[in-house]
Design a protein around this motif. Structure first.
Motif, mmCIF file in Angstrom:
data_model
loop_
_atom_site.group_PDB
_atom_site.id
_atom_site.type_symbol
_atom_site.label_atom_id
_atom_site.label_comp_id
_atom_site.label_asym_id
_atom_site.label_seq_id
_atom_site.Cartn_x
_atom_site.Cartn_y
_atom_site.Cartn_z
ATOM 1 N N GLN A 164 0.786 -1.224 0.000
ATOM 2 C CA GLN A 164 0.000 0.000 0.000
ATOM 3 C C GLN A 164 0.819 1.275 0.000
ATOM 4 N N LYS A 165 2.144 1.189 -0.059
ATOM 5 C CA LYS A 165 2.905 2.425 0.011
ATOM 6 C C LYS A 165 4.224 2.298 -0.731
ATOM 7 N N THR A 183 1.720 7.913 7.042
ATOM 8 C CA THR A 183 0.415 7.311 7.207
ATOM 9 C C THR A 183 -0.350 7.411 5.900
ATOM 10 N N GLU A 190 -3.036 2.711 7.838
ATOM 11 C CA GLU A 190 -1.691 2.345 8.288
ATOM 12 C C GLU A 190 -0.969 3.566 8.816
ATOM 13 N N LYS A 191 -0.225 3.356 9.891
ATOM 14 C CA LYS A 191 0.605 4.416 10.464
ATOM 15 C C LYS A 191 2.011 3.888 10.678
ATOM 16 N N SER A 192 2.991 4.679 10.311
ATOM 17 C CA SER A 192 4.381 4.309 10.523
ATOM 18 C C SER A 192 4.755 4.482 11.993
#
Lengths: 113, 119
Positions: free
Chosen positions: A99-100, B47, B56-58
């Motif tokens: 997703q990133k 994020t 999602e969060k880093s």
């Protein structure tokens, strides 16, 4: 997890000379690969991308890159650079299904007249 | 709509103050990302949102950082009790993606960033 290494932090070249900016990635699964360019005081712009198919991909402004799966590399090339190519160049990888984007540290390309 | 818009472009604040950045993505894009870029480094993921959900969060995103996307359109990134180490360029990006699978290429469209300087 995937990671990206750009082997040169700075690359100075003369105008009209060829240039290669090196990028190696680490991933245990299939990936998508990107090169972004950041001109001074501007946001990142997509230069080119490899998703599938031909390993040689062409982008904007005369740039191209070659995906080499065996060497896990995605080097960026231009046969003749111009002063206007002065910028920071970032290689990025996205694991398929993830997703990133994960970015490399960047390579500053400086063109000397 | 010409692209991703970020405000303010520059913010100078004193240590301990709170700051908020706003990002307006490309209108039809359902994904919105925040990245942080420090001098001489590539962007680091913070994020991302799928519509209004923060998915999602880093670990880089400490509890002083909070991001929201209340209606699935614009997003805000707030930093409370700023520290000098928070000085960086905060980048917002958007994309149009599905929920999962190989169709998600990861191609992002970036704004020009919000530069934070903490004195």
């Amino acid at each position: 997890a995937q990671s990206v290494t750009q082997l040169d932090s700075q690359v100075p070249v003369f105008e009209e000379a060829p240039v290669e900016l090196r990028c190696n990635y680490s991933s245990s699964v299939s990936v998508y690969l990107f090169w972004y360019v950041q001109y001074p005081n501007q946001g990142l712009q997509l230069l080119l991308k490899y998703l599938s198919g031909s390993t040689l991909v062409k982008g904007i402004n005369g740039f191209e890159a070659e995906f080499n799966k065996s060497q896990t590399s995605f080097h960026l090339r231009k046969p003749s650079v111009h002063i206007s190519d002065t910028a920071e160049y970032f290689c990025a990888v996205n694991k398929r299904g993830a997703q990133k984007l994960v970015f490399g540290q960047g390579t500053r390309l400086t063109i000397n007249p | 709509d010409t692209g991703v818009s970020q405000n303010p472009r520059h913010k100078i604040t004193k240590r301990g103050q709170n700051v908020t950045f706003r990002c307006d993505p490309i209108s039809e894009h359902n994904r919105l990302y925040w990245y942080r870029q420090t001098l001489g480094q590539g962007p680091e993921f913070l994020t991302y949102f799928q519509n209004e959900a923060q998915l999602e969060k880093s670990r880089l995103l400490s509890d002083r950082f909070s991001a929201e996307r209340p209606k699935g359109s614009f997003s805000t990134l707030e930093i409370q009790r700023t520290e000098q180490g928070d000085s960086a360029m905060y980048l917002c990006a958007s994309s149009l993606e599905g929920l999962a699978g190989d169709a998600n290429t990861g191609e992002l469209f970036f704004g020009e960033g919000s530069r934070l300087t903490v004195l």
